[in-house]
Write an enzyme that holds these catalytic residues in place. Structure first.
Site, PDB file in Angstrom:
ATOM      1  N   ARG A 106       0.763  -1.327   0.031  1.00 38.93           N
ATOM      2  CA  ARG A 106       0.018  -0.086   0.025  1.00 38.93           C
ATOM      3  C   ARG A 106       0.820   1.277   0.009  1.00 38.93           C
ATOM      4  O   ARG A 106       0.550   2.159  -0.558  1.00 38.93           O
ATOM      5  CB  ARG A 106      -1.212  -0.072   1.297  1.00 38.93           C
ATOM      6  N   ASP A 135     -16.595   8.207   7.957  1.00 39.35           N
ATOM      7  CA  ASP A 135     -15.610   7.399   7.707  1.00 39.35           C
ATOM      8  C   ASP A 135     -14.348   8.237   7.823  1.00 39.35           C
ATOM      9  O   ASP A 135     -14.249   9.353   7.868  1.00 39.35           O
ATOM     10  CB  ASP A 135     -15.607   6.547   6.475  1.00 39.35           C
TER      11      ASP A 135
HETATM   12  C1  LIG Z   1     -14.473  -3.039   6.386  1.00 39.88           C
HETATM   13  S1  LIG Z   1     -15.055  -1.465   6.230  1.00 39.88           S
HETATM   14  C2  LIG Z   1     -16.453  -1.550   6.997  1.00 39.88           C
HETATM   15  C3  LIG Z   1     -17.650  -0.952   5.962  1.00 39.88           C
HETATM   16  C4  LIG Z   1     -18.932  -1.239   6.502  1.00 39.88           C
HETATM   17  N1  LIG Z   1     -19.396  -0.890   7.963  1.00 39.88           N
HETATM   18  C5  LIG Z   1     -19.635  -2.793   6.322  1.00 39.88           C
HETATM   19  O1  LIG Z   1     -19.580  -3.321   7.245  1.00 39.88           O
HETATM   20  O2  LIG Z   1     -19.498  -3.260   5.067  1.00 39.88           O
HETATM   21  C6  LIG Z   1     -14.108  -0.608   7.593  1.00 39.88           C
HETATM   22  C7  LIG Z   1     -14.185   0.955   7.554  1.00 39.88           C
HETATM   23  O3  LIG Z   1     -13.705   1.578   8.836  1.00 39.88           O
HETATM   24  C8  LIG Z   1     -13.080   2.709   8.399  1.00 39.88           C
HETATM   25  N2  LIG Z   1     -12.282   2.894   9.745  1.00 39.88           N
HETATM   26  C9  LIG Z   1     -11.319   2.312  10.467  1.00 39.88           C
HETATM   27  N3  LIG Z   1     -10.682   2.910  11.474  1.00 39.88           N
HETATM   28  C10 LIG Z   1     -11.529   4.133  11.632  1.00 39.88           C
HETATM   29  C11 LIG Z   1     -11.478   5.165  12.471  1.00 39.88           C
HETATM   30  N4  LIG Z   1     -10.634   5.423  13.531  1.00 39.88           N
HETATM   31  N5  LIG Z   1     -12.503   6.109  12.370  1.00 39.88           N
HETATM   32  C12 LIG Z   1     -13.270   6.211  11.519  1.00 39.88           C
HETATM   33  N6  LIG Z   1     -13.502   5.282  10.403  1.00 39.88           N
HETATM   34  C13 LIG Z   1     -12.631   3.963  10.677  1.00 39.88           C
HETATM   35  C14 LIG Z   1     -12.318   2.431   7.558  1.00 39.88           C
HETATM   36  O4  LIG Z   1     -11.682   3.585   6.499  1.00 39.88           O
HETATM   37  C15 LIG Z   1     -13.264   1.441   6.577  1.00 39.88           C
HETATM   38  O5  LIG Z   1     -13.640   2.368   5.526  1.00 39.88           O
END
Ligand SMILES: C[S@@+](CC[C@H](N)C(=O)[O-])C[C@H]1O[C@@H](n2cnc3c(N)ncnc32)[C@H](O)[C@@H]1O
Length: 294
Positions: A52, A158
């Site tokens: 990445r 997000d």
């Molecule tokens: C795998 S995706 C899940 C998306 C959706 N909630 C689902 O279950 O399909 C995880 C998301 O969490 C976000 N994320 C991770 N750490 C975070 C943080 N500290 N604050 C806000 N968002 C965060 C990432 O950017 C990512 O888009």
């Protein structure tokens, strides 16, 4: 310079060759990610992180990962941090993901709200590219009727600016919407033509109902209302234990008494002191007032 005047080369620093990350580089990124947003990059993720960072370094026209790490070291809190977090987060999601939660949303929240004419507030926390909040909206439109969607407040947040860009446009490759019923696809999506052939866009009437926000879940939650339902699914798996515990309690405090917290099916709150009532796997509720635990 090292002791004895010996110069500390990238190899000696554990950084390795141009497109390798090395142990020291990994630790640098790991520490930054943890401090910036609670991400827990476990040992074993070195190759993923290197891939990445390499992509990001190429985007910037840099000639390798050490050059990128140098830039990060020079300004650890600078503008590149946002792009670094974009690169490190995993934004995988889909429409109708883990559909049992949407059944619960309809039966336990939307149908009673429609019956009693109540307003509903829902937060998709960690919404990635938007499929989750748009799925919520489609269910709400089915139950409440499009004309009554104004009674729903839907916040979707997000930390990833790139993911949010996609979410705001509401444009998806047509092969990502196959799990939506055909009638919904006709009702809520516009099919692209010409240069947009093979893509669909969530209709404007739905899109403008979502309040997208860039929000770090480990940062301030000020300005958010209390919610009837919080979807925070498949986010905590990327965070360290202490951060998870803190986050769950803060989410609990953002729920109305009796409000629902939905987490990913592969996530659990075992061993976390959260003060929520367990309903079933991946489903928790804030106790009614007066029964709160610390
Ligand atoms: C795998 S995706 C899940 C998306 C959706 N909630 C689902 O279950 O399909 C995880 C998301 O969490 C976000 N994320 C991770 N750490 C975070 C943080 N500290 N604050 C806000 N968002 C965060 C990432 O950017 C990512 O888009």
């Amino acid at each position: 310079m090292m002791a004895g005047g010996e110069k500390r080369t990238p190899m000696a620093a554990g950084i390795g060759s141009e497109w390798e990350l090395g142990r020291e580089g990994f630790e640098l990124i790991r520490g930054l990610a943890r401090r910036a947003c609670g991400l827990d990059l476990k040992p074993g993720k070195e190759a993923l992180v290197a891939a990445r960072l390499a992509r990001r370094a190429r985007e910037l026209g840099l000639n390798g990962i050490p050059a990128y790490l140098e830039r990060i070291r020079r300004e650890p809190g600078g503008g590149e941090l946002v792009a670094l977090i974009d690169a490190l987060t995993t934004n995988h999601t889909s429409f109708q993901r883990e559909p049992r939660h949407f059944d619960l949303l309809r039966e336990r929240v939307l149908v009673p709200a429609a019956r009693h004419g109540c307003e509903v507030a829902i937060w998709s926390a960690g919404c990635a590219t938007g499929e989750e909040p748009y799925t919520i909206l489609m269910h709400a439109a089915e139950v409440l009727g499009e004309a009554r969607l104004a009674s729903l407040r839907l916040v979707a947040s997000d930390i990833s600016t790139r993911a949010l860009e996609v979410a705001r446009t509401g444009i998806y490759s047509a092969d990502r919407v196959g799990m939506l019923p055909e009638v919904w696809r006709r009702r809520y999506l516009q099919r692209g033509s010409g240069a947009c052939q093979g893509y669909v866009r969530v209709k404007d009437t739905l899109r403008r109902r979502v309040e997208f926000q860039r929000r770090n879940l480990t940062g301030s939650l000020a300005g958010l209302p209390h919610f009837d339902v919080i979807f925070c699914r498949n986010v905590m798996i990327y965070l360290g234990r202490t951060v998870q515990e803190l986050l769950v309690r803060r989410l609990r405090d953002r729920l109305v008494p009796g409000g629902w917290l939905l987490i990913g099916h592969s996530e659990g709150l075992m061993g976390i002191r959260h003060g929520l009532d367990y309903v079933m796997p991946s489903v928790y509720r804030r106790p009614q007032s007066g029964r709160e635990q610390p």
